[in-house]
Design a protein around this motif. Structure first.
Motif, PDB file in Angstrom:
ATOM      1  N   ARG A   1       2.092   6.359  -2.086  1.00  0.00           N
ATOM      2  CA  ARG A   1       3.321   7.421  -2.230  1.00  0.00           C
ATOM      3  C   ARG A   1       3.288   7.908  -3.825  1.00  0.00           C
ATOM      4  O   ARG A   1       3.423   8.889  -4.061  1.00  0.00           O
ATOM      5  CB  ARG A   1       4.492   6.895  -1.826  1.00  0.00           C
ATOM      6  N   THR A   2       3.102   6.785  -4.699  1.00  0.00           N
ATOM      7  CA  THR A   2       3.248   7.237  -6.171  1.00  0.00           C
ATOM      8  C   THR A   2       1.910   7.916  -6.619  1.00  0.00           C
ATOM      9  O   THR A   2       1.913   8.827  -7.390  1.00  0.00           O
ATOM     10  CB  THR A   2       3.301   5.859  -6.904  1.00  0.00           C
ATOM     11  N   GLU A   3       0.724   7.348  -6.445  1.00  0.00           N
ATOM     12  CA  GLU A   3      -0.751   8.060  -6.801  1.00  0.00           C
ATOM     13  C   GLU A   3      -0.627   9.533  -6.086  1.00  0.00           C
ATOM     14  O   GLU A   3      -1.271  10.199  -6.629  1.00  0.00           O
ATOM     15  CB  GLU A   3      -1.747   7.010  -6.526  1.00  0.00           C
ATOM     16  N   MET A   4      -0.089   9.646  -4.955  1.00  0.00           N
ATOM     17  CA  MET A   4      -0.206  10.847  -4.337  1.00  0.00           C
ATOM     18  C   MET A   4       0.645  11.771  -5.020  1.00  0.00           C
ATOM     19  O   MET A   4       0.370  13.054  -5.312  1.00  0.00           O
ATOM     20  CB  MET A   4       0.214  10.672  -2.625  1.00  0.00           C
ATOM     21  N   SER A   5       1.921  11.541  -5.326  1.00  0.00           N
ATOM     22  CA  SER A   5       2.609  12.380  -6.197  1.00  0.00           C
ATOM     23  C   SER A   5       1.964  12.928  -7.358  1.00  0.00           C
ATOM     24  O   SER A   5       2.181  13.815  -7.736  1.00  0.00           O
ATOM     25  CB  SER A   5       3.971  11.424  -6.633  1.00  0.00           C
ATOM     26  N   ALA A   6       1.483  12.004  -8.126  1.00  0.00           N
ATOM     27  CA  ALA A   6       0.633  12.135  -9.207  1.00  0.00           C
ATOM     28  C   ALA A   6      -0.548  13.067  -9.082  1.00  0.00           C
ATOM     29  O   ALA A   6      -0.621  14.182  -9.902  1.00  0.00           O
ATOM     30  CB  ALA A   6       0.186  11.084 -10.106  1.00  0.00           C
ATOM     31  N   ARG A   7      -1.240  13.303  -7.944  1.00  0.00           N
ATOM     32  CA  ARG A   7      -2.131  14.183  -7.586  1.00  0.00           C
ATOM     33  C   ARG A   7      -1.713  15.251  -7.121  1.00  0.00           C
ATOM     34  O   ARG A   7      -1.997  16.586  -7.705  1.00  0.00           O
ATOM     35  CB  ARG A   7      -3.172  13.524  -6.416  1.00  0.00           C
ATOM     36  N   TRP A   8      -0.557  15.404  -6.352  1.00  0.00           N
ATOM     37  CA  TRP A   8       0.076  16.446  -6.170  1.00  0.00           C
ATOM     38  C   TRP A   8       0.366  17.294  -7.170  1.00  0.00           C
ATOM     39  O   TRP A   8       0.367  18.632  -7.545  1.00  0.00           O
ATOM     40  CB  TRP A   8       1.215  16.341  -4.979  1.00  0.00           C
ATOM     41  N   ARG A   9       0.820  16.540  -8.405  1.00  0.00           N
ATOM     42  CA  ARG A   9       1.515  17.399  -9.605  1.00  0.00           C
ATOM     43  C   ARG A   9       0.377  17.865 -10.123  1.00  0.00           C
ATOM     44  O   ARG A   9       0.377  19.077 -10.631  1.00  0.00           O
ATOM     45  CB  ARG A   9       1.998  16.253 -10.461  1.00  0.00           C
TER      46      ARG A   9
ATOM     47  N   GLU B   1       0.828  -1.256  -0.035  1.00  0.00           N
ATOM     48  CA  GLU B   1      -0.044  -0.046   0.133  1.00  0.00           C
ATOM     49  C   GLU B   1       0.799   1.334   0.081  1.00  0.00           C
ATOM     50  O   GLU B   1       0.610   2.386  -0.462  1.00  0.00           O
ATOM     51  CB  GLU B   1      -0.961  -0.029   1.298  1.00  0.00           C
ATOM     52  N   ALA B   2       1.981   1.296   0.811  1.00  0.00           N
ATOM     53  CA  ALA B   2       2.849   2.388   0.914  1.00  0.00           C
ATOM     54  C   ALA B   2       3.298   2.676  -0.685  1.00  0.00           C
ATOM     55  O   ALA B   2       3.423   3.871  -1.140  1.00  0.00           O
ATOM     56  CB  ALA B   2       3.937   2.002   1.657  1.00  0.00           C
TER      57      ALA B   2
END
Length: 336
Positions: free
Chosen positions: A226-234, A221-222
Motif C-alpha cells: 500500500r505504501t510503495e504503491m502510493s509512491a509509484r502512483w504519485r 505485505e499489505a
C-alpha cells in the motif's frame, strides 16, 4: 482477507524503491493523520525496517526531514520523537485530496486557463523554475511564453507568478478559437511518460490485486504494498496533465490504473493499519492505538475548508515542489 505470511513474499518494488524520506512522509500521512502526538524515533525506524531500510539510513532520513522542517523533533529524557508540524500536516491533507481527485470526470466547458509571461532571456534560472512550477500544476506550452491548462487554474497560476515575482504576465480563462482542442493537446503536452507509467502500474499491481482478492496478502505485505504503491502512483500523476475525458487519447490507461489503485488502497487499509499498529506497539502500545487509515471516500469527503489557505509556502510544500521539479528534469528515473 487475512492470510499467512508467505515464505518468500513477492513485493511489487521498483528497482529503485521509494527513498526513506518519502516513505516516512507517506506513512505519517496515511496512518498518523493529523495526530499531534509525536512518534518515538525507535518506532519510526522499525516502520522503515519493514521496507528493508537500515537503521543508519532511517535515522539519517529522520534527521534530514527535521532539518528541512518537514517533521518536528522533541526530546523527553532519553526518548527522541518526531511528528508532523501542523502546517505540514495541512499540506499533506491537501496532497492526499489531489492524489485521489477525479477532476477528469467533470464535463469540460471547453475553456482553457492561459498564462502569458515575459522573463528576461538572461535570467535562465528564473525561466526554468517558472516553467517547472507551471508543469507541476499540469500546464503545457502552446508557445514558449504561453502555457495552458484545460481546467480553471487561475488562482494557482497567479500564485506561481507571484512566487517568482513575474510582473510582466497575464492569466485568463477562456475558449481558444482557431485551434481545436486536440491540436492544443498535441502541441502543449507530451503524454507518453504518463501513459508508460500508468501501463507499468497496471502491469505491476493488477496481479497483486488478484492475490489480494484471493486472501493471499498478510498484514506485513499489505503495509509495504500500500505504501510503495502510493509512491509509484504519485510518480505517475506527476507527469500527467489530467486532461478532461474529451481531450484524452483513445484507450487512455489512467482509468484502469486508478481503479486498481483505489481498490488496493481501500481494501488493504485495515490490514496495513493493523501492521502499522503492531510495529508501533513494540515501542508504545498507547500510541499504537491512535493509528488510523484513509480510504478513497474518506479523503474525497474531507471538507474543502478543512485546510485553511496559506499566504506563504510551508517547508513541506517547498520541499515537495523542489523534489518534483527535479524528478521532471530526470525523465525515466521512476519508470521501471
Amino acid at each position: 482477507m487475512a492470510g499467512t505470511e508467505p515464505e518468500s513474499a513477492s513485493f511489487p518494488r521498483p528497482r529503485r524503491g521509494p527513498e526513506p524520506q518519502r516513505l516516512l512522509t507517506i506513512l505519517l500521512g496515511d496512518y498518523w493523520y493529523w495526530r499531534p502526538e509525536p512518534l518515538p524515533s525507535r518506532a519510526l525506524v522499525a516502520l522503515l525496517a519493514e521496507f528493508e531500510i537500515t537503521t543508519v539510513s532511517a535515522r539519517a532520513a529522520l534527521r534530514r526531514l527535521a532539518e528541512r522542517g518537514l517533521v518536528r523533533r522533541t526530546q523527553i529524557g532519553r526518548t527522541t520523537s518526531y511528528g508532523a508540524p501542523t502546517r505540514s500536516t495541512e499540506e499533506i491533507v491537501t496532497r492526499l485530496k489531489e492524489l485521489f481527485a477525479a477532476d477528469d470526470e467533470e464535463p469540460w466547458d471547453r475553456r482553457w486557463t492561459g498564462v502569458a509571461f515575459s522573463v528576461p532571456e538572461d535570467d535562465r534560472d528564473s525561466r526554468r523554475n517558472l516553467r517547472d512550477d507551471l508543469r507541476l500544476l499540469g500546464f503545457g506550452p502552446v508557445f514558449d511564453a504561453l502555457w495552458v491548462h484545460a481546467r480553471d487554474r487561475r488562482r494557482e497560476a497567479a500564485a506561481v507568478l507571484d512566487r517568482h515575482h513575474v510582473s510582466t504576465s497575464g492569466v485568463f480563462h477562456t475558449e481558444i478559437e482557431g485551434m481545436p482542442g486536440e491540436d492544443i493537446v498535441a502541441r502543449a503536452f507530451d503524454l507518453a511518460p504518463a501513459e508508460h507509467r500508468y501501463r507499468r502500474f497496471i502491469e505491476i499491481y493488477e496481479p497483486i490485486r488478484q492475490r489480494m482478492h484471493g486472501g493471499e496478502i498478510a498484514p506485513r505485505e499489505a503495509l509495504r504494498v500500500r505504501t510503495e504503491m502510493s509512491a509509484r502512483w504519485r510518480q505517475a500523476e506527476l507527469v500527467d496533465p489530467r486532461l478532461p475525458r474529451e481531450l484524452a487519447p483513445a484507450a487512455w490507461p489512467r482509468d484502469a490504473a486508478r481503479d486498481c489503485f483505489v481498490d488496493i488502497y481501500d481494501t488493504l487499509g485495515p490490514l496495513a493499519a493493523g501492521r502499522f499498529r503492531q510495529v508501533v506497539a513494540e515501542t508504545d502500545t498507547g500510541l499504537a492505538e491512535l493509528a488510523t487509515f484513509h480510504t478513497f471516500l474518506s479523503v474525497r469527503d474531507l471538507p474543502a475548508d478543512g485546510v485553511p489557505p496559506r499566504a506563504e509556502e510551508t517547508a513541506h510544500e517547498r520541499a515537495t515542489r523542489d523534489r518534483n521539479a527535479r524528478a521532471l528534469r530526470r525523465p525515466g528515473r521512476d519508470d521501471n
